[in-house]
Design a protein around this motif. Structure first.
Motif, PDB file in Angstrom:
ATOM      1  N   ALA A 330       0.824  -1.212   0.000  1.00 39.19           N
ATOM      2  CA  ALA A 330       0.000   0.000   0.000  1.00 39.19           C
ATOM      3  C   ALA A 330       0.857   1.261   0.000  1.00 39.19           C
ATOM      4  O   ALA A 330       0.457   2.298  -0.523  1.00 39.19           O
ATOM      5  CB  ALA A 330      -0.933   0.001   1.215  1.00 39.19           C
ATOM      6  N   SER A 331       2.039   1.162   0.593  1.00 34.72           N
ATOM      7  CA  SER A 331       2.967   2.301   0.630  1.00 34.72           C
ATOM      8  C   SER A 331       3.874   2.330  -0.596  1.00 34.72           C
ATOM      9  O   SER A 331       4.754   3.173  -0.693  1.00 34.72           O
ATOM     10  CB  SER A 331       3.841   2.222   1.890  1.00 34.72           C
ATOM     11  N   GLN A 332       3.655   1.391  -1.511  1.00 37.96           N
ATOM     12  CA  GLN A 332       4.472   1.222  -2.721  1.00 37.96           C
ATOM     13  C   GLN A 332       5.946   1.033  -2.384  1.00 37.96           C
ATOM     14  O   GLN A 332       6.834   1.471  -3.102  1.00 37.96           O
ATOM     15  CB  GLN A 332       4.278   2.396  -3.691  1.00 37.96           C
ATOM     16  N   ARG A 333       6.192   0.363  -1.272  1.00 40.33           N
ATOM     17  CA  ARG A 333       7.552  -0.022  -0.916  1.00 40.33           C
ATOM     18  C   ARG A 333       7.783  -1.486  -1.269  1.00 40.33           C
ATOM     19  O   ARG A 333       8.899  -1.986  -1.162  1.00 40.33           O
ATOM     20  CB  ARG A 333       7.791   0.220   0.574  1.00 40.33           C
ATOM     21  N   TYR A 334       6.727  -2.137  -1.676  1.00 35.54           N
ATOM     22  CA  TYR A 334       6.807  -3.510  -2.149  1.00 35.54           C
ATOM     23  C   TYR A 334       5.999  -3.547  -3.434  1.00 35.54           C
ATOM     24  O   TYR A 334       4.784  -3.359  -3.417  1.00 35.54           O
ATOM     25  CB  TYR A 334       6.238  -4.470  -1.111  1.00 35.54           C
ATOM     26  N   LEU A 335       6.674  -3.743  -4.533  1.00 37.37           N
ATOM     27  CA  LEU A 335       6.063  -3.606  -5.853  1.00 37.37           C
ATOM     28  C   LEU A 335       6.078  -4.951  -6.555  1.00 37.37           C
ATOM     29  O   LEU A 335       7.146  -5.559  -6.724  1.00 37.37           O
ATOM     30  CB  LEU A 335       6.870  -2.567  -6.650  1.00 37.37           C
ATOM     31  N   LYS A 336       4.911  -5.431  -6.947  1.00 38.07           N
ATOM     32  CA  LYS A 336       4.828  -6.679  -7.699  1.00 38.07           C
ATOM     33  C   LYS A 336       4.419  -6.351  -9.127  1.00 38.07           C
ATOM     34  O   LYS A 336       3.390  -5.704  -9.357  1.00 38.07           O
ATOM     35  CB  LYS A 336       3.835  -7.645  -7.062  1.00 38.07           C
ATOM     36  N   VAL A 337       5.247  -6.777 -10.080  1.00 43.67           N
ATOM     37  CA  VAL A 337       5.076  -6.384 -11.483  1.00 43.67           C
ATOM     38  C   VAL A 337       5.057  -7.618 -12.373  1.00 43.67           C
ATOM     39  O   VAL A 337       5.810  -8.573 -12.154  1.00 43.67           O
ATOM     40  CB  VAL A 337       6.235  -5.451 -11.918  1.00 43.67           C
ATOM     41  N   ARG A 338       4.204  -7.587 -13.391  1.00 38.65           N
ATOM     42  CA  ARG A 338       4.155  -8.654 -14.394  1.00 38.65           C
ATOM     43  C   ARG A 338       4.519  -8.068 -15.753  1.00 38.65           C
ATOM     44  O   ARG A 338       4.057  -6.983 -16.123  1.00 38.65           O
ATOM     45  CB  ARG A 338       2.772  -9.286 -14.439  1.00 38.65           C
ATOM     46  N   MET A 339       5.356  -8.814 -16.487  1.00 40.78           N
ATOM     47  CA  MET A 339       5.786  -8.378 -17.817  1.00 40.78           C
ATOM     48  C   MET A 339       5.851  -9.560 -18.764  1.00 40.78           C
ATOM     49  O   MET A 339       6.075 -10.699 -18.348  1.00 40.78           O
ATOM     50  CB  MET A 339       7.186  -7.742 -17.753  1.00 40.78           C
ATOM     51  N   ALA A 340       5.673  -9.269 -20.061  1.00 39.06           N
ATOM     52  CA  ALA A 340       5.932 -10.260 -21.099  1.00 39.06           C
ATOM     53  C   ALA A 340       7.350 -10.033 -21.617  1.00 39.06           C
ATOM     54  O   ALA A 340       7.732  -8.899 -21.919  1.00 39.06           O
ATOM     55  CB  ALA A 340       4.926 -10.112 -22.233  1.00 39.06           C
ATOM     56  N   LEU A 341       8.132 -11.132 -21.708  1.00 38.99           N
ATOM     57  CA  LEU A 341       9.512 -11.047 -22.185  1.00 38.99           C
ATOM     58  C   LEU A 341       9.688 -11.937 -23.416  1.00 38.99           C
ATOM     59  O   LEU A 341       9.069 -13.005 -23.507  1.00 38.99           O
ATOM     60  CB  LEU A 341      10.493 -11.526 -21.108  1.00 38.99           C
ATOM     61  N   PRO A 342      10.543 -11.522 -24.335  1.00 39.16           N
ATOM     62  CA  PRO A 342      10.874 -12.429 -25.443  1.00 39.16           C
ATOM     63  C   PRO A 342      11.489 -13.720 -24.896  1.00 39.16           C
ATOM     64  O   PRO A 342      12.294 -13.676 -23.966  1.00 39.16           O
ATOM     65  CB  PRO A 342      11.904 -11.630 -26.253  1.00 39.16           C
ATOM     66  N   ASP A 343      11.113 -14.844 -25.455  1.00 37.07           N
ATOM     67  CA  ASP A 343      11.592 -16.132 -24.964  1.00 37.07           C
ATOM     68  C   ASP A 343      12.970 -16.438 -25.547  1.00 37.07           C
ATOM     69  O   ASP A 343      13.136 -17.285 -26.446  1.00 37.07           O
ATOM     70  CB  ASP A 343      10.595 -17.233 -25.344  1.00 37.07           C
ATOM     71  N   ARG A 344      13.962 -15.749 -25.001  1.00 43.25           N
ATOM     72  CA  ARG A 344      15.334 -15.986 -25.432  1.00 43.25           C
ATOM     73  C   ARG A 344      16.276 -15.728 -24.268  1.00 43.25           C
ATOM     74  O   ARG A 344      15.931 -15.003 -23.323  1.00 43.25           O
ATOM     75  CB  ARG A 344      15.705 -15.115 -26.630  1.00 43.25           C
ATOM     76  N   PRO A 345      17.477 -16.305 -24.305  1.00 43.71           N
ATOM     77  CA  PRO A 345      18.404 -16.188 -23.183  1.00 43.71           C
ATOM     78  C   PRO A 345      18.790 -14.748 -22.870  1.00 43.71           C
ATOM     79  O   PRO A 345      18.844 -13.891 -23.756  1.00 43.71           O
ATOM     80  CB  PRO A 345      19.630 -16.986 -23.653  1.00 43.71           C
ATOM     81  N   GLY A 346      19.025 -14.480 -21.576  1.00 38.95           N
ATOM     82  CA  GLY A 346      19.551 -13.187 -21.151  1.00 38.95           C
ATOM     83  C   GLY A 346      18.526 -12.171 -20.699  1.00 38.95           C
ATOM     84  O   GLY A 346      18.889 -11.116 -20.157  1.00 38.95           O
ATOM     85  N   GLN A 347      17.237 -12.438 -20.920  1.00 37.10           N
ATOM     86  CA  GLN A 347      16.215 -11.454 -20.567  1.00 37.10           C
ATOM     87  C   GLN A 347      16.128 -11.221 -19.057  1.00 37.10           C
ATOM     88  O   GLN A 347      15.968 -10.083 -18.604  1.00 37.10           O
ATOM     89  CB  GLN A 347      14.856 -11.901 -21.109  1.00 37.10           C
TER      90      GLN A 347
END
Length: 410
Positions: A330-347
């Motif tokens: 609630a204080s935005q000191r703990y942030l949970k984020v979801r992202m789509a990444l290209p399926d390749r090494p190193g991301q």
């Protein structure tokens, strides 16, 4: 001179205070620089979380039990509770040599169950809901003739709780505002009545602000209706003040003696609990932190010394962990984020470096190739990041966007 308040008189409160000497601790009054800066006036914390049994409830319970006749004591006492009231009654009864039986729901938190037993009560577990335990307690009273000890709707209980108000005025004689939690109303009624009557005797006024959880704000609805009204409460982390209907006598007192009642959200309460931990080094249960939440959210106005009552500190460690997580989010000191990444090494390494460059810290990662949320050529990445607050969290998100990602905050 204003009309007399219903319930106990000032003399009753003062007599009760003498009755509690040696049993109830005079709990500390701590000044909070952090909250004082937020309010623009001096803020003091009345630490009933440090009271014996971990809450103010011992005051009313002992006061009522001490006034029982020998015949009543011989028959024992009974209460129904899932928390602080159970412990207060158990402790008071043992101190007075009275047999106590406490009815609790089957799912009661283990620390509360064990503490009640350790204080000397015989505990009976009945049903999954509090109402089932209450019905069993009443049946026990009818069968045995034991005395039922109500949590808030009784003059002797209110009288005992009001001794807290007298302590507040002794410790902060120039207090101009007192902020107190409200559930069934026994604490708020006692504190407000004792303070009002003593302040009037001394020729001055003290403003009383009551605080409820917005998911269980029975007093707000009842005051609008002009009489105690039953509401449908929602689940709240402040379960200690989640009462669907005000007590009859507490309502009559609060209607006359409390100036204003405000409500706070679940996130407000969670943030307040963290502030009390970090800034005041105090462990406070959510119901006891609502007064701090009201100050932090700007719902309390005061131009003089202000006292926030921290009514209790009995919180299950596992539940506390969840509340802390909620408060950090609630204080935005703990942030949970979801992202789509290209399926390749190193991301993953790229994401970790971006977060590191912004001086944030990744504490949890979930990487999945089997999620319908993304296209078949991508993978889903959920990351949990600790930050220093809203501005820092936004910088992390913006850095991810600049790198071509589209973070979604969960």
């Amino acid at each position: 001179m204003s009309a007399a308040l219903p319930g106990p008189s000032l003399a009753d409160f003062e007599t009760a205070r003498g009755r509690l000497v040696g049993i109830v601790q005079e709990t500390p009054m701590e000044r909070s620089r952090y909250l004082s800066g937020m309010l623009g006036a001096e803020v003091h914390l009345k630490c009933e979380n440090l009271q014996r049994t971990g809450a103010y409830k011992i005051r009313g319970a002992y006061n009522m039990l001490a006034k029982l006749t020998d015949e009543q004591r011989a028959r024992g006492v009974v209460a129904a509770s899932a928390g602080n009231h159970a412990q207060g009654v158990a402790f008071a009864a043992t101190e007075l040599g009275v047999r106590s039986t406490i009815f609790m729901p089957v799912g009661v938190a283990l620390p509360k169950l064990q503490a009640t037993r350790d204080y000397g009560a015989a505990v009976e577990l009945r049903g999954l809901e509090f109402q089932t335990a209450l019905a069993a307690a009443i049946e026990h009273v009818e069968r045995t003739g034991a005395t039922f000890v109500p949590p808030y709707d009784h003059a002797d209980i209110i009288e005992g709780q009001g001794t807290l108000g007298l302590e507040i005025l002794d410790q902060v004689p120039d207090a101009s505002t007192v902020v107190v939690p409200i559930g069934g109303g026994g604490l708020a009624a006692g504190v407000a009545s004792a303070i009002r009557q003593r302040a009037e005797r001394d020729g001055r006024t003290v403003r009383i602000v009551g605080v409820q959880a917005e998911r269980a704000a029975s007093y707000v609805t009842s005051l609008e209706a002009g009489e105690p009204t039953t509401i449908q409460t929602q689940s709240t982390i402040a379960d200690g003040i989640a009462v669907a209907r005000p007590g009859t006598l507490p309502f009559a007192i609060i209607r006359e003696a409390v100036d204003e009642i405000v409500t706070v959200s679940e996130d407000d309460i969670a943030r307040a609990l963290i502030v009390l931990l970090e800034r005041a080094k105090l462990v406070v249960e959510p119901a006891g932190a609502v007064t701090t939440a009201a100050i932090m959210t700007g719902l309390v106005a005061s131009d003089g010394p202000t006292v926030a009552v921290l009514s209790g500190g009995n919180i299950d460690p596992l539940f506390m962990e969840r509340v802390i997580g909620r408060g950090l989010a609630a204080s935005q000191r703990y942030l949970k984020v979801r992202m789509a990444l290209p399926d390749r090494p190193g991301q993953l390494a790229i994401i970790a470096q971006i977060v590191s460059d912004e001086q944030a810290n990744v504490v949890e990662v979930l990487h999945s190739q089997h999620d319908a949320w993304t296209s078949i050529a991508d993978v889903t990445l959920d990351i949990s990041v600790t930050t220093r607050g809203p501005e820092h969290a936004e910088r992390v998100l913006e850095a991810l966007r600049r790198a071509g990602y589209q973070p979604v905050v969960l």
